[in-house]
Structure formats: structure tokens, C-alpha cells
Design an enzyme around this catalytic site. Structure first.
Site, PDB file in Angstrom:
ATOM      1  CB  SER A  43      -0.926   0.022   1.220  1.00  0.00           C
ATOM      2  OG  SER A  43      -0.160   0.005   2.407  1.00  0.00           O
ATOM      3  CG  ASP A  52      -4.759   5.231   6.642  1.00  0.00           C
ATOM      4  OD1 ASP A  52      -3.550   5.162   6.960  1.00  0.00           O
ATOM      5  OD2 ASP A  52      -5.268   4.553   5.730  1.00  0.00           O
ATOM      6  CG  HIS A  78      -1.469   3.809   4.509  1.00  0.00           C
ATOM      7  ND1 HIS A  78      -2.650   3.246   4.933  1.00  0.00           N
ATOM      8  CD2 HIS A  78      -0.736   2.800   3.978  1.00  0.00           C
ATOM      9  CE1 HIS A  78      -2.634   1.945   4.661  1.00  0.00           C
ATOM     10  NE2 HIS A  78      -1.483   1.654   4.089  1.00  0.00           N
TER      11      HIS A  78
END
Ligand SMILES: *[C@@H]1O[C@H](CO)[C@@H](O)[C@H](O)[C@H]1NC(C)=O
Length: 353
Positions: A37, A328, A331
Site C-alpha cells: 500500500s 490514516d 499511511h
């Protein structure tokens, strides 16, 4: 030759010099991305996993506010790096049906959020394992050869910059999870070595397929991710020191692996883009970089939400993500990604400019 005939430097030396300059200024024609990610630009949108981010408020600071599946309010490092090489401002996800080989010819992303070096890690959230990313890359090679011809395709594949960014999930979503099979099989040091073996094989696979310029990202100070701080909360409010130590140890071993790989594969140029230090610096001195908060993410409470829990219905989401190091609980914000990308462009990736 009349241009050179009055020169005191023999013309053949001048020619050699010119050729060298041309070689040095030869640009990277494409950015090809593998990983998780930290660099996924939307591949998970097409998978049946629960680990997605193609909804608001993800992407709210993207050029048109579109949630693309990037785990960020805006762009991610691969995008910034592509832009810095003068290619394009965003790198499309390979599985996104709105793009084709025409778009992928100058850069493509095979990354899948939630994946790791270890097959068992991608199984946790049902995402693309690394071997699958490589299978798609092989398919991409075929499409590229059909599109621009064998010779030009081979040149692009050889001169492209390959970015690998993964490893955090192997520890945080796999090894350190409750009842982890890997933790019963390996000590933490053995697991680090197991992952390094997988990283080595992956680099060699890429090399054998024609890749020559590679950047391997290390682990971030993963004990300082807001989610890990919260899990660690009963010990204090700071970073999880054990996780940070594991990351530092892993990065040192990775550095050694990269030295060995460069010796073993002299035709390749492999760098270790270590962002641990710069990210820890940002977290420890956020105001130096213009941030106000480094402990929690902007989205929702910022303590544990990511993916579907970070959604547009939370009343707590911050107004200005530029004040936050994290978007978040897991991240970085676009701004943090930009600082980190600028840093690797000035350091390890400067070699390829
Ligand atoms: C991961 O899975 C793939 C596909 O089943 C397999 O080819 C590969 O050997 C596996 N890797 C490891 C290290 O077990």
C-alpha cells in the site's frame, strides 16, 4: 570534423566525451513499481479483498478529488518519483481497466496493498502475492513488445527504474499478529533472513527478465505508525521500540544484501532507498517540516482506522491533511510522501537521473 580540427584535444577523445555525456543524461523512460500500500495506485480496487481505499475521503487532495485506491489523501511516492524523472505525475495501476499499454509504456504499478515478501502475508487479507505481481509484469513485457516492438521494448525494460517497496506487512500484519504461524516457525531474526532470501530471489527474477536499475525500499520506523502506537498504548504513548529495532536491523541486513547483489550482478545497479531516518526525523520533529501532528492520522480518530473504517461518515477527520504526518492510522499523507520522495531523489535515486 572541421569543428574540432583546431582544438588541441584529439577529436576521438571529444567524441568519447560526448558519448559519455549522452549516456549520463540518458533518462529513465519508465517507472515500474512493485510492493504494497505504500505504493499501490489502485490495483486492489479490482480484487475481492476488504483492503481498499477507493472511496472518500481517500484522494480528497488528488487533482480532481478522486479516490483512486491510493492509501493517501493525494499522491504516493511512485507518482512523485515518476514526476521527478520528468515522465508523468501519476503512475497507473496495471489492473485498472481505464488504462491500456499506451499508458503503461512509460510507467506502471503492480503493487497491491496488504502484500509482503511472504506468500502467507498476502493470504491474510486476500491480496496479490508478490509472485502474482511478477506474473503480471511478464504479461506486461509481452504487451509492451507488441506495442512498441521488440527492440524498443527491451531498451525500455532495461533502462526503466524498478521500485520495490514492501516488507512492513510481513511483520505487522503477519508475524506479530496473534497466533501467527510464522512466529511459531521462526524467531524474529530467522524471519528477517527468510524475507531477505525472498527479496534476493525477486531481484534476481527481475534481473533475469531484463531489469537493470532497481531501488529496494527499506522498512519505515513501523513502531511509530499511529496504529502501532495505539496497540502499544498500555506501555506508554510513544513508538513501539521493539518494532523500530526490528526495522533498523532488517534495513542493515538489506544494505548488506544490496552490496552483495551489486557484486554478483555487475550489469545491474541496485540501490537501497532507506527512508527510515527521514521519516523518524519527521515524526520526532514535525514542526521542522510544517506539521502539527505526528501521533495520529488525519482520517477519523486517526488512531486505528484505515480502509473501510476511514470513510466520509466520521465527524473527526481533520480539515487540513497538510498539518498531519499520517493520513490514516497506517499511511503517510501526501505531503509526507512528497518529502520522502524528494529525499530519495536527492540521495539514492540521483544515481539514475
Ligand atoms: C509462493 O507461492 C507461489 C505460487 O504458489 C510459489 O510458486 C512460490 O514458490 C511460493 N513461495 C514460497 C517462498 O513459498
Amino acid at each position: 570534423m572541421t569543428l574540432f580540427c583546431h582544438s588541441t584535444i584529439p577529436w576521438f577523445l571529444l567524441m568519447q566525451l560526448i558519448l559519455q555525456v549522452l549516456q549520463i543524461t540518458a533518462k529513465v523512460p519508465a517507472i515500474i513499481i512493485f510492493g504494497d500500500s505504500s505504493v499501490d495506485t489502485g490495483n486492489n480496487n479490482q480484487l475481492s479483498t476488504v483492503l481498499k481505499s477507493n472511496f472518500k475521503p481517500y484522494g480528497r487532495d488528488f487533482n480532481d478529488g478522486k479516490p483512486t485506491g491510493r492509501f493517501s489523501n493525494g499522491r504516493v511516492p511512485g507518482d512523485f518519483i515518476s514526476e521527478a524523472f520528468g515522465i508523468k505525475p501519476t503512475v497507473p495501476a496495471y489492473l485498472d481497466p481505464s488504462y491500456s499499454i499506451k499508458d503503461f509504456a512509460t510507467g506502471v504499478c503492480f503493487a497491491s496493498a496488504g502484500t509482503g515478501y511472504d506468500n502467507a502475508t498476502s493470504n491474510v487479507l486476500d491480496v496479490m502475492p508478490l509472485w502474482k505481481e511478477l506474473e503480471y509484469y511478464k504479461e506486461y513485457q509481452k504487451k509492451l513488445r507488441d506495442y512498441i516492438g521488440e527492440e524498443k521494448a527491451d531498451e525500455t525494460l532495461r533502462e526503466a527504474l524498478y521500485i520495490m517497496s514492501l516488507g512492513t506487512n510481513d511483520f505487522l500484519e503477519n508475524y506479530y499478529q496473534f497466533n501467527s504461524k510464522r512466529a511459531s516457525e521462526f524467531t524474529i531474526k530467522q524471519y528477517q533472513d527468510f524475507l531477505l532470501g525472498l527479496a534476493e530471489n525477486f531481484v534476481k527474477d527481475l534481473f533475469n527478465l531484463g531489469a537493470r536499475k532497481l531501488s529496494i525500499g527499506g522498512l519505515p520506523p513501523m513502531g511509530c505508525l499511529p496504529l502501532e502506537r495505539m496497540r502499544n498504548a498500555f506501555v506508554g504513548t510513544g513508538c513501539n521500540q521493539e518494532y523500530n529495532n526490528v526495522a533498523t536491523e532488517f534495513n542493515t541486513k538489506l544494505e548488506g544484501l544490496v552490496v552483495n547483489l551489486n557484486k554478483e550482478l555487475p550489469a545491474a545497479q541496485i540501490v537501497h532507498s532507506n527512508t527510515y531516518g527521514i521519516l523518524l526525523n519527521i515524526i520526532q520533529m514535525p514542526s521542522k517540516y510544517g506539521f502539527e501532528n505526528a501521533a495520529v492520522g488525519c482520517c477519523a480518530t486517526g488512531m486505528f482506522e484505515m480502509g473501510y473504517m476511514c470513510n466520509e461518515f466520521s465527524p473527526f477527520t481533520c480539515a487540513d491533511a497538510r498539518k498531519y504526518v499520517f493520513w490514516d492510522s497506517f499511511h503517510p499523507t501526501e505531503k509526507t510522501s512528497q518529502i520522502i520522495s524528494d529525499y530519495v531523489m536527492r540521495t539514492t535515486l540521483a544515481t539514475f537521473m
